[in-house]
Motif scaffolding. Sequence first.
Motif, PDB file in Angstrom:
ATOM      1  N   LEU A   3       0.826  -1.203   0.000  1.00 38.72           N
ATOM      2  CA  LEU A   3       0.000   0.000   0.000  1.00 38.72           C
ATOM      3  C   LEU A   3       0.863   1.258   0.000  1.00 38.72           C
ATOM      4  N   LEU A   4       0.255   2.345  -0.453  1.00 40.99           N
ATOM      5  CA  LEU A   4       0.920   3.650  -0.471  1.00 40.99           C
ATOM      6  C   LEU A   4       0.253   4.556   0.561  1.00 40.99           C
ATOM      7  N   GLU A   5       1.042   4.983   1.551  1.00 47.08           N
ATOM      8  CA  GLU A   5       0.554   5.912   2.567  1.00 47.08           C
ATOM      9  C   GLU A   5       1.289   7.236   2.426  1.00 47.08           C
ATOM     10  N   ILE A   6       0.533   8.317   2.440  1.00 46.59           N
ATOM     11  CA  ILE A   6       1.102   9.659   2.318  1.00 46.59           C
ATOM     12  C   ILE A   6       0.817  10.443   3.592  1.00 46.59           C
ATOM     13  N   ALA A   7       1.856  11.092   4.131  1.00 46.51           N
ATOM     14  CA  ALA A   7       1.689  11.970   5.282  1.00 46.51           C
ATOM     15  C   ALA A   7       1.206  13.331   4.796  1.00 46.51           C
ATOM     16  N   VAL A   8       0.083  13.780   5.326  1.00 42.80           N
ATOM     17  CA  VAL A   8      -0.502  15.064   4.920  1.00 42.80           C
ATOM     18  C   VAL A   8      -0.792  15.900   6.157  1.00 42.80           C
ATOM     19  N   GLN A   9      -0.966  17.211   5.916  1.00 41.53           N
ATOM     20  CA  GLN A   9      -1.149  18.129   7.035  1.00 41.53           C
ATOM     21  C   GLN A   9      -2.478  18.882   7.019  1.00 41.53           C
ATOM     22  N   ASP A  10      -3.270  18.676   5.968  1.00 43.58           N
ATOM     23  CA  ASP A  10      -4.514  19.436   5.860  1.00 43.58           C
ATOM     24  C   ASP A  10      -5.456  18.741   4.887  1.00 43.58           C
ATOM     25  N   VAL A  11      -6.673  19.284   4.779  1.00 40.68           N
ATOM     26  CA  VAL A  11      -7.682  18.653   3.940  1.00 40.68           C
ATOM     27  C   VAL A  11      -7.310  18.741   2.467  1.00 40.68           C
ATOM     28  N   ALA A  12      -6.660  19.825   2.055  1.00 45.16           N
ATOM     29  CA  ALA A  12      -6.232  19.933   0.657  1.00 45.16           C
ATOM     30  C   ALA A  12      -5.225  18.840   0.324  1.00 45.16           C
ATOM     31  N   GLY A  13      -4.280  18.618   1.227  1.00 48.76           N
ATOM     32  CA  GLY A  13      -3.298  17.556   1.015  1.00 48.76           C
ATOM     33  C   GLY A  13      -3.946  16.185   0.976  1.00 48.76           C
ATOM     34  N   ALA A  14      -4.957  15.971   1.827  1.00 44.06           N
ATOM     35  CA  ALA A  14      -5.652  14.689   1.842  1.00 44.06           C
ATOM     36  C   ALA A  14      -6.344  14.433   0.507  1.00 44.06           C
ATOM     37  N   ARG A  15      -7.054  15.438   0.013  1.00 46.44           N
ATOM     38  CA  ARG A  15      -7.729  15.272  -1.277  1.00 46.44           C
ATOM     39  C   ARG A  15      -6.724  15.034  -2.402  1.00 46.44           C
ATOM     40  N   THR A  16      -5.632  15.781  -2.381  1.00 53.39           N
ATOM     41  CA  THR A  16      -4.615  15.630  -3.420  1.00 53.39           C
ATOM     42  C   THR A  16      -4.019  14.237  -3.403  1.00 53.39           C
ATOM     43  N   ALA A  17      -3.668  13.747  -2.210  1.00 53.33           N
ATOM     44  CA  ALA A  17      -3.012  12.439  -2.102  1.00 53.33           C
ATOM     45  C   ALA A  17      -3.931  11.312  -2.547  1.00 53.33           C
ATOM     46  N   ILE A  18      -5.150  11.311  -2.070  1.00 57.67           N
ATOM     47  CA  ILE A  18      -6.085  10.254  -2.467  1.00 57.67           C
ATOM     48  C   ILE A  18      -6.379  10.333  -3.959  1.00 57.67           C
ATOM     49  N   GLY A  19      -6.542  11.532  -4.470  1.00 54.93           N
ATOM     50  CA  GLY A  19      -6.822  11.708  -5.891  1.00 54.93           C
ATOM     51  C   GLY A  19      -5.695  11.258  -6.793  1.00 54.93           C
ATOM     52  N   HIS A 198       5.633   4.635   2.965  1.00 52.68           N
ATOM     53  CA  HIS A 198       5.155   5.884   3.573  1.00 52.68           C
ATOM     54  C   HIS A 198       6.087   7.019   3.172  1.00 52.68           C
ATOM     55  N   LEU A 199       5.517   8.098   2.652  1.00 49.85           N
ATOM     56  CA  LEU A 199       6.307   9.289   2.353  1.00 49.85           C
ATOM     57  C   LEU A 199       5.426  10.522   2.449  1.00 49.85           C
ATOM     58  N   SER A 200       6.074  11.685   2.525  1.00 48.86           N
ATOM     59  CA  SER A 200       5.310  12.917   2.690  1.00 48.86           C
ATOM     60  C   SER A 200       4.920  13.549   1.356  1.00 48.86           C
ATOM     61  N   ALA A 201       5.693  13.315   0.308  1.00 46.42           N
ATOM     62  CA  ALA A 201       5.361  13.853  -1.029  1.00 46.42           C
ATOM     63  C   ALA A 201       5.076  15.346  -0.978  1.00 46.42           C
ATOM     64  N   LYS A 202       5.887  16.081  -0.235  1.00 42.76           N
ATOM     65  CA  LYS A 202       5.614  17.514  -0.068  1.00 42.76           C
ATOM     66  C   LYS A 202       6.586  18.366  -0.870  1.00 42.76           C
ATOM     67  N   ARG A 203       6.147  19.583  -1.127  1.00 44.34           N
ATOM     68  CA  ARG A 203       6.984  20.592  -1.760  1.00 44.34           C
ATOM     69  C   ARG A 203       6.612  21.942  -1.153  1.00 44.34           C
ATOM     70  N   PRO A 204       7.484  22.940  -1.282  1.00 49.90           N
ATOM     71  CA  PRO A 204       7.114  24.267  -0.782  1.00 49.90           C
ATOM     72  C   PRO A 204       5.984  24.857  -1.612  1.00 49.90           C
ATOM     73  N   SER A 205       5.099  25.562  -0.949  1.00 51.45           N
ATOM     74  CA  SER A 205       4.036  26.260  -1.666  1.00 51.45           C
ATOM     75  C   SER A 205       4.633  27.410  -2.471  1.00 51.45           C
ATOM     76  N   ASP A 224       2.284  17.293  -3.052  1.00 50.51           N
ATOM     77  CA  ASP A 224       2.525  17.357  -4.491  1.00 50.51           C
ATOM     78  C   ASP A 224       1.893  16.149  -5.177  1.00 50.51           C
ATOM     79  N   ALA A 225       0.900  16.384  -6.008  1.00 54.32           N
ATOM     80  CA  ALA A 225       0.212  15.294  -6.705  1.00 54.32           C
ATOM     81  C   ALA A 225       1.159  14.526  -7.615  1.00 54.32           C
ATOM     82  N   GLY A 226       2.132  15.224  -8.204  1.00 49.23           N
ATOM     83  CA  GLY A 226       3.066  14.547  -9.097  1.00 49.23           C
ATOM     84  C   GLY A 226       3.909  13.516  -8.380  1.00 49.23           C
ATOM     85  N   ILE A 227       4.367  13.852  -7.171  1.00 53.99           N
ATOM     86  CA  ILE A 227       5.175  12.897  -6.399  1.00 53.99           C
ATOM     87  C   ILE A 227       4.324  11.705  -5.977  1.00 53.99           C
TER      88      ILE A 227
END
Length: 240
Positions: A3-19, A198-205, A224-227
């Motif tokens: 499975l792929l688990e992404i660490a997110v910090q907000d609802v926007a990140g959650a939607r992006t990761a699942i999408g 598990h990864l954060s897949a984050k980038r600076p805004s 980051d949706a691309g990551i």
Amino acid sequence: MTLLEIAVQDVAGARTAIGAGADRLELCQALGVGGLTPSIGTIEQVVDAVGGERIAVLVRPRPGGFVYDADEIELVSRDIAEATKRGAGGVVVGALTEAGLVDTEALARWRDAAGAADLVFHRAIDTLAQPEGVLESLVDAGVTRILTSGGAAQSLDGAETLARLVEAAADRLDIMAGGGVTVDAIPTLVATGIAAIHLSAKRPSTSTAPSGPGGGAPEFDVTDAGIVGAAAAALAGSAR
């Protein structure tokens, strides 16, 4: 299936990761210090957006080491109860004793507070010289999975330890690789037999809004949706 688990910090990140292809999320705040407990409002928003069964909430009361006093253990217990009350399917915790062993008394309290939710032991295990040595105590404590880099700064460098943990776990709990995970490292990590990446897949805004003298730098981390998509593709191309 890994499975792929992404660490997110907000609802926007959650939607992006699942999408973008994530199977589940670890929800936290302050990833820059390794993650801390998110607010109740954040938990509620993310549960509403993607469903609680996909979410494990990190419950970590402060930065720094993982030896906690009685007040901190009580705080974590209360936060666990509130997170699961809001629908979180799991909680992510970790506690050690001064002697460098798993704090089984704290875990027992947290297992009770979590009820039917998954209990995940986080990278506190990576501070130990021999992480395999505490696996039995985690099984006995009712831990569902362990997040670990195999004791290395980068999960890829801990691949041998990850493979030993998978063997020792013997399907009694899941081993999840996390810590410095790159997309290129995913095939090697999957080959160890781990249950999840598990990864954060984050980038600076790209925010340039002024934050003033007291607000710190104007940019902040976003998912980051691309990551996420690249990680999902790497998993799909690996033996799962």
